[in-house]
Structure formats: structure tokens, C-alpha cells
Design a protein around this motif. Structure first.
Motif, PDB file in Angstrom:
ATOM      1  N   ASN A 137       3.094  -3.578 -15.176  1.00  0.00           N
ATOM      2  CA  ASN A 137       2.431  -2.450 -15.822  1.00  0.00           C
ATOM      3  C   ASN A 137       1.385  -2.890 -16.839  1.00  0.00           C
ATOM      4  OD1 ASN A 137       3.983  -0.458 -14.448  1.00  0.00           O
ATOM      5  ND2 ASN A 137       5.683  -0.828 -15.864  1.00  0.00           N
ATOM      6  N   VAL A 139      -2.186  -4.550 -18.272  1.00  0.00           N
ATOM      7  CA  VAL A 139      -3.598  -4.598 -17.912  1.00  0.00           C
ATOM      8  C   VAL A 139      -4.079  -6.025 -18.151  1.00  0.00           C
ATOM      9  CG1 VAL A 139      -5.922  -3.780 -18.439  1.00  0.00           C
ATOM     10  CG2 VAL A 139      -3.991  -2.187 -18.505  1.00  0.00           C
ATOM     11  N   GLN A 149     -10.623 -11.575 -10.254  1.00  0.00           N
ATOM     12  CA  GLN A 149     -10.569 -10.140  -9.984  1.00  0.00           C
ATOM     13  C   GLN A 149     -10.043  -9.859  -8.574  1.00  0.00           C
ATOM     14  OE1 GLN A 149     -14.280  -8.148 -11.088  1.00  0.00           O
ATOM     15  NE2 GLN A 149     -14.752  -9.801 -12.519  1.00  0.00           N
ATOM     16  N   GLN A 153      -6.622  -7.821  -7.520  1.00  0.00           N
ATOM     17  CA  GLN A 153      -6.671  -6.677  -6.602  1.00  0.00           C
ATOM     18  C   GLN A 153      -5.705  -6.868  -5.448  1.00  0.00           C
ATOM     19  OE1 GLN A 153     -10.898  -6.673  -5.716  1.00  0.00           O
ATOM     20  NE2 GLN A 153     -11.258  -4.877  -7.013  1.00  0.00           N
ATOM     21  N   ARG A 158      -3.431  -4.303 -12.295  1.00  0.00           N
ATOM     22  CA  ARG A 158      -4.595  -3.680 -12.935  1.00  0.00           C
ATOM     23  C   ARG A 158      -5.332  -4.692 -13.803  1.00  0.00           C
ATOM     24  NH1 ARG A 158      -2.871   0.970 -16.535  1.00  0.00           N
ATOM     25  NH2 ARG A 158      -1.135  -0.445 -16.998  1.00  0.00           N
ATOM     26  N   GLN A 160      -9.232  -5.296 -16.290  1.00  0.00           N
ATOM     27  CA  GLN A 160     -10.526  -4.847 -16.789  1.00  0.00           C
ATOM     28  C   GLN A 160     -11.311  -6.055 -17.252  1.00  0.00           C
ATOM     29  OE1 GLN A 160      -9.016  -2.263 -19.994  1.00  0.00           O
ATOM     30  NE2 GLN A 160     -10.008  -3.609 -21.493  1.00  0.00           N
TER      31      GLN A 160
END
Length: 211
Positions: A137, A139, A149, A153, A158, A160
Motif C-alpha cells: 500500500n 507509494v 517505473q 508497474q 504505486r 510517483q
């Protein structure tokens, strides 16, 4: 010379289960391990131990660190994870050091050394991280590296893109690692990559003891 605050503190996180008939008092073995991980060269660590009447070789101190088999404690559940990689040289060969850190606590969650960098290896690193910590959970904070990245994925985590702010925690750790490994010529020369990785794991455990 490292700041005195880095050389002080508890050694409770060091376990010496490997010791059977070691002629050096355990408290001084713990001190030697902590001093070396904090930034003293093997030679300077030996000199410090001599002040307590203990004469040991640089190899002895090196072996203490290796045999202690230290690594970051598992079971964390961070809200954010700073993820990055950097190049480490071992015997003039390039290796990639992957690291995941909790920007809130500044602790290293997982650290691993690879002979190259690929999306598949990044996925492997993330899988190991998930086995050690509850990060499903969280980020993940990454820079512009596309393979990081892509790997995130693929494994359904998740992320950013953030080039400053909370991601700076892992950059600070990398700066300390590079300061430490470049300060003394005997650190990552004439050793196997497995030995270097063991030292890096131990460094991570020491780093976390400061936070």
C-alpha cells in the motif's frame, strides 16, 4: 574522521552468535564492528582497540563484520518508499547498488548489489522487498529512470516521480555509502562481490541504528 556522534551509541543491534572461543571481549568486538561501519578504516579501528589493550589484525576486524551477518530488520510498513540505484566499484568493476528507504524514518528497508541493472533485476529486488516488509500500500518515490517505473508497474506497486523532497532520503544514504567506500582504499579492493554486499548489508543495519 567521522563525527563523534557516529561513534557513540548502543551496540545492542549487534549479535555475536558466531563467537565460540574468541579471545577478544565481546564488548570490544562490538565496538570494533561499530567503529568500522561508522567510518573508520580497518587500520584506524585496530588503533582504537589498542587503546583498550587489545591487539588484533585488520583481518580480524574484517572477519567480525562479515561473520556477524548484519542486515536491516524486517517487518516494516512504510507509507512511502524512496527507491533508487547507484554505481559502486569493486576491484575497478561497476556494480549497481539498489536501495529502498523509508523517507519518514530515514531507515534503509532493503539493499542489494547486482552486476548489472535491468527491469527484471528491479522486479527481483521489489519481490525481495515485499517479502521483508509490508509495502503493497506504499507509494514508491522514483526519479526519471524508466526501468524503475516499468518494474513497479509490472508488479502492481504505486509510484510517483519525485526528484527532490522525500526521495532525498535515499540520496543522502547513497552519499554516505560513497563517502565510506571511497575514503579507504582497502574497503572494496581484493574482495569478492559477496563480501562487499555483506559489508553493505551491515552498513545498512548500522545506519538504521542511528535513526
Amino acid at each position: 574522521m567521522p563525527e563523534i556522534t557516529r561513534l557513540s551509541g548502543s551496540s545492542d543491534w549487534i549479535e555475536l552468535d558466531f563467537v565460540e572461543r574468541e579471545r577478544t571481549p565481546r564488548r570490544l568486538m562490538e565496538l570494533g564492528i561499530r567503529l568500522h561501519l561508522a567510518g573508520l578504516s580497518l587500520s584506524n579501528t585496530v588503533s582504537e582497540l589498542e587503546k583498550f589493550g587489545v591487539q588484533r589484525s585488520r583481518k580480524a576486524v574484517h572477519d567480525w563484520v562479515q561473520k556477524a551477518d548484519l542486515q536491516p530488520v524486517s517487518g516494516k510498513a512504510p507509507n512511502q518508499v524512496a527507491l533508487d540505484e547507484t554505481v559502486i566499484r569493486i576491484n575497478d568493476q561497476r556494480y549497481w547498488l539498489y536501495a529502498a528507504a523509508d523517507p519518514k524514518t530515514n531507515e534503509l528497508l532493503h539493499i542489494q548489489l547486482y552486476s548489472t541493472t535491468t527491469t527484471a533485476l528491479t522486479e527481483m529486488f521489489l519481490q525481495e522487498l515485499r517479502e521483508k516488509h509490508d509495502v503493497d500500500n506504499a507509494v514508491f518515490l522514483v526519479d526519471g529512470a524508466q526501468h524503475l517505473q516499468t518494474a513497479l508497474q509490472r508488479v502492481g506497486l504505486r509510484f510517483q516521480v519525485e526528484r527532490s523532497g522525500n526521495r532525498n532520503s535515499v540520496e543522502r544514504i547513497f552519499r554516505e555509502v560513497k563517502r565510506r567506500t571511497s575514503s579507504f582504499s582497502n574497503c572494496f579492493r581484493h574482495v569478492e562481490p559477496e563480501t562487499a554486499e555483506n559489508w553493505l548489508q551491515s552498513f545498512a543495519r548500522w545506519w538504521n541504528s542511528l535513526n
